[in-house]
Design a protein around this motif. Structure first.
Motif, PDB file in Angstrom:
ATOM      1  N   MET A  83       0.837  -1.174   0.000  1.00  0.00           N
ATOM      2  CA  MET A  83       0.000   0.000   0.000  1.00  0.00           C
ATOM      3  C   MET A  83       0.886   1.243   0.000  1.00  0.00           C
ATOM      4  O   MET A  83       1.857   1.323   0.726  1.00  0.00           O
ATOM      5  N   THR A  84       0.548   2.232  -0.827  1.00  0.00           N
ATOM      6  CA  THR A  84       1.365   3.435  -0.912  1.00  0.00           C
ATOM      7  C   THR A  84       0.878   4.500   0.048  1.00  0.00           C
ATOM      8  O   THR A  84      -0.303   4.590   0.358  1.00  0.00           O
ATOM      9  N   GLU A  85       1.816   5.287   0.517  1.00  0.00           N
ATOM     10  CA  GLU A  85       1.513   6.388   1.420  1.00  0.00           C
ATOM     11  C   GLU A  85       0.834   7.513   0.631  1.00  0.00           C
ATOM     12  O   GLU A  85       1.233   7.809  -0.490  1.00  0.00           O
ATOM     13  N   PRO A  86      -0.159   8.172   1.204  1.00  0.00           N
ATOM     14  CA  PRO A  86      -0.745   9.322   0.517  1.00  0.00           C
ATOM     15  C   PRO A  86       0.270  10.465   0.443  1.00  0.00           C
ATOM     16  O   PRO A  86       1.124  10.609   1.331  1.00  0.00           O
ATOM     17  N   VAL A  87       0.190  11.239  -0.617  1.00  0.00           N
ATOM     18  CA  VAL A  87       1.097  12.368  -0.787  1.00  0.00           C
ATOM     19  C   VAL A  87       0.746  13.429   0.248  1.00  0.00           C
ATOM     20  O   VAL A  87      -0.415  13.748   0.456  1.00  0.00           O
ATOM     21  N   LYS A  88       1.773  13.950   0.901  1.00  0.00           N
ATOM     22  CA  LYS A  88       1.585  14.967   1.931  1.00  0.00           C
ATOM     23  C   LYS A  88       2.367  16.219   1.569  1.00  0.00           C
ATOM     24  O   LYS A  88       3.215  16.192   0.698  1.00  0.00           O
ATOM     25  N   GLY A  89       2.101  17.283   2.266  1.00  0.00           N
ATOM     26  CA  GLY A  89       2.826  18.528   2.074  1.00  0.00           C
ATOM     27  C   GLY A  89       2.436  19.238   0.795  1.00  0.00           C
ATOM     28  O   GLY A  89       1.356  19.000   0.242  1.00  0.00           O
ATOM     29  N   PRO A  90       3.315  20.118   0.309  1.00  0.00           N
ATOM     30  CA  PRO A  90       2.993  20.912  -0.868  1.00  0.00           C
ATOM     31  C   PRO A  90       2.601  20.081  -2.092  1.00  0.00           C
ATOM     32  O   PRO A  90       1.728  20.475  -2.856  1.00  0.00           O
ATOM     33  N   ALA A  91       3.222  18.925  -2.261  1.00  0.00           N
ATOM     34  CA  ALA A  91       2.938  18.100  -3.441  1.00  0.00           C
ATOM     35  C   ALA A  91       1.500  17.594  -3.466  1.00  0.00           C
ATOM     36  O   ALA A  91       0.985  17.220  -4.521  1.00  0.00           O
ATOM     37  N   SER A  92       0.828  17.617  -2.333  1.00  0.00           N
ATOM     38  CA  SER A  92      -0.564  17.160  -2.312  1.00  0.00           C
ATOM     39  C   SER A  92      -1.474  18.085  -3.127  1.00  0.00           C
ATOM     40  O   SER A  92      -2.557  17.692  -3.529  1.00  0.00           O
ATOM     41  N   TYR A  93      -1.032  19.294  -3.377  1.00  0.00           N
ATOM     42  CA  TYR A  93      -1.797  20.246  -4.181  1.00  0.00           C
ATOM     43  C   TYR A  93      -1.606  20.034  -5.688  1.00  0.00           C
ATOM     44  O   TYR A  93      -2.362  20.576  -6.486  1.00  0.00           O
ATOM     45  N   PHE A  94      -0.577  19.311  -6.091  1.00  0.00           N
ATOM     46  CA  PHE A  94      -0.202  19.245  -7.501  1.00  0.00           C
ATOM     47  C   PHE A  94      -1.311  18.776  -8.444  1.00  0.00           C
ATOM     48  O   PHE A  94      -1.511  19.390  -9.492  1.00  0.00           O
ATOM     49  N   PRO A  95      -2.050  17.712  -8.133  1.00  0.00           N
ATOM     50  CA  PRO A  95      -3.109  17.302  -9.067  1.00  0.00           C
ATOM     51  C   PRO A  95      -4.153  18.405  -9.304  1.00  0.00           C
ATOM     52  O   PRO A  95      -4.572  18.632 -10.447  1.00  0.00           O
ATOM     53  N   SER A  96      -4.539  19.104  -8.249  1.00  0.00           N
ATOM     54  CA  SER A  96      -5.544  20.152  -8.424  1.00  0.00           C
ATOM     55  C   SER A  96      -4.970  21.368  -9.145  1.00  0.00           C
ATOM     56  O   SER A  96      -5.688  22.048  -9.882  1.00  0.00           O
ATOM     57  N   ILE A  97      -3.689  21.644  -8.977  1.00  0.00           N
ATOM     58  CA  ILE A  97      -3.043  22.758  -9.689  1.00  0.00           C
ATOM     59  C   ILE A  97      -3.052  22.468 -11.185  1.00  0.00           C
ATOM     60  O   ILE A  97      -3.427  23.329 -11.993  1.00  0.00           O
ATOM     61  N   GLU A  98      -2.649  21.265 -11.554  1.00  0.00           N
ATOM     62  CA  GLU A  98      -2.625  20.911 -12.979  1.00  0.00           C
ATOM     63  C   GLU A  98      -4.030  20.957 -13.585  1.00  0.00           C
ATOM     64  O   GLU A  98      -4.216  21.462 -14.698  1.00  0.00           O
ATOM     65  N   LYS A  99      -4.993  20.469 -12.854  1.00  0.00           N
ATOM     66  CA  LYS A  99      -6.368  20.453 -13.352  1.00  0.00           C
ATOM     67  C   LYS A  99      -6.929  21.867 -13.496  1.00  0.00           C
ATOM     68  O   LYS A  99      -7.527  22.209 -14.513  1.00  0.00           O
ATOM     69  N   LYS A 100      -6.729  22.696 -12.490  1.00  0.00           N
ATOM     70  CA  LYS A 100      -7.323  24.035 -12.487  1.00  0.00           C
ATOM     71  C   LYS A 100      -6.680  24.976 -13.494  1.00  0.00           C
ATOM     72  O   LYS A 100      -7.364  25.757 -14.143  1.00  0.00           O
ATOM     73  N   TYR A 101      -5.354  24.909 -13.637  1.00  0.00           N
ATOM     74  CA  TYR A 101      -4.654  25.898 -14.458  1.00  0.00           C
ATOM     75  C   TYR A 101      -4.193  25.359 -15.810  1.00  0.00           C
ATOM     76  O   TYR A 101      -3.702  26.116 -16.639  1.00  0.00           O
ATOM     77  N   GLY A 102      -4.335  24.053 -16.030  1.00  0.00           N
ATOM     78  CA  GLY A 102      -4.039  23.480 -17.343  1.00  0.00           C
ATOM     79  C   GLY A 102      -2.576  23.425 -17.731  1.00  0.00           C
ATOM     80  O   GLY A 102      -2.255  23.290 -18.911  1.00  0.00           O
ATOM     81  N   GLN A 103      -1.704  23.551 -16.765  1.00  0.00           N
ATOM     82  CA  GLN A 103      -0.255  23.472 -17.017  1.00  0.00           C
ATOM     83  C   GLN A 103       0.342  22.430 -16.083  1.00  0.00           C
ATOM     84  O   GLN A 103      -0.140  22.232 -14.970  1.00  0.00           O
ATOM     85  N   SER A 104       1.418  21.820 -16.545  1.00  0.00           N
ATOM     86  CA  SER A 104       2.090  20.805 -15.723  1.00  0.00           C
ATOM     87  C   SER A 104       2.835  21.466 -14.561  1.00  0.00           C
ATOM     88  O   SER A 104       3.165  22.659 -14.602  1.00  0.00           O
ATOM     89  N   ILE A 105       3.116  20.669 -13.560  1.00  0.00           N
ATOM     90  CA  ILE A 105       3.914  21.154 -12.430  1.00  0.00           C
ATOM     91  C   ILE A 105       5.311  21.536 -12.912  1.00  0.00           C
ATOM     92  O   ILE A 105       5.878  22.538 -12.454  1.00  0.00           O
ATOM     93  N   ALA A 106       5.839  20.795 -13.869  1.00  0.00           N
ATOM     94  CA  ALA A 106       7.148  21.135 -14.436  1.00  0.00           C
ATOM     95  C   ALA A 106       7.139  22.544 -15.037  1.00  0.00           C
ATOM     96  O   ALA A 106       8.115  23.287 -14.909  1.00  0.00           O
ATOM     97  N   HIS A 107       6.046  22.905 -15.683  1.00  0.00           N
ATOM     98  CA  HIS A 107       5.909  24.252 -16.256  1.00  0.00           C
ATOM     99  C   HIS A 107       6.017  25.311 -15.162  1.00  0.00           C
ATOM    100  O   HIS A 107       6.770  26.284 -15.296  1.00  0.00           O
ATOM    101  N   TRP A 108       5.249  25.138 -14.079  1.00  0.00           N
ATOM    102  CA  TRP A 108       5.252  26.120 -12.999  1.00  0.00           C
ATOM    103  C   TRP A 108       6.614  26.187 -12.312  1.00  0.00           C
ATOM    104  O   TRP A 108       7.111  27.282 -11.984  1.00  0.00           O
ATOM    105  N   LYS A 109       7.240  25.032 -12.107  1.00  0.00           N
ATOM    106  CA  LYS A 109       8.564  25.024 -11.463  1.00  0.00           C
ATOM    107  C   LYS A 109       9.598  25.741 -12.322  1.00  0.00           C
ATOM    108  O   LYS A 109      10.448  26.463 -11.812  1.00  0.00           O
TER     109      LYS A 109
END
Length: 69
Positions: A1-27
């Motif tokens: 069983m995998t650990e749930p993502v915690k911390g800042p990275a837990s926002y990444f799926p919603s960031i990509e969905k809401k703004y239409g850009q990859s996390i790599a783009h924002w970084k």
């Protein structure tokens, strides 16, 4: 069983969905900015790119932590 993502990275799926850009783009934007302070970068992402405070904060925190090693 995998650990749930915690911390800042837990926002990444919603960031990509809401703004239409990859996390790599924002970084890459954060890394290429002449700004270096956390608060300045958060304000810049909010003002120039329309990100919400939590999303901008998560991206900046994660990117700056990676840069520190």
């Amino acid at each position: 069983m995998t650990e749930p993502v915690k911390g800042p990275a837990s926002y990444f799926p919603s960031i990509e969905k809401k703004y239409g850009q990859s996390i790599a783009h924002w970084k890459q934007l954060i890394r290429s900015s002449p700004l270096t302070r956390h608060g300045e970068l958060v304000s810049w992402l909010k003002a120039e790119h329309g990100l919400g405070h939590g999303h901008a904060n998560a991206l900046v925190a994660h990117t700056l932590a990676e840069a520190k090693g």
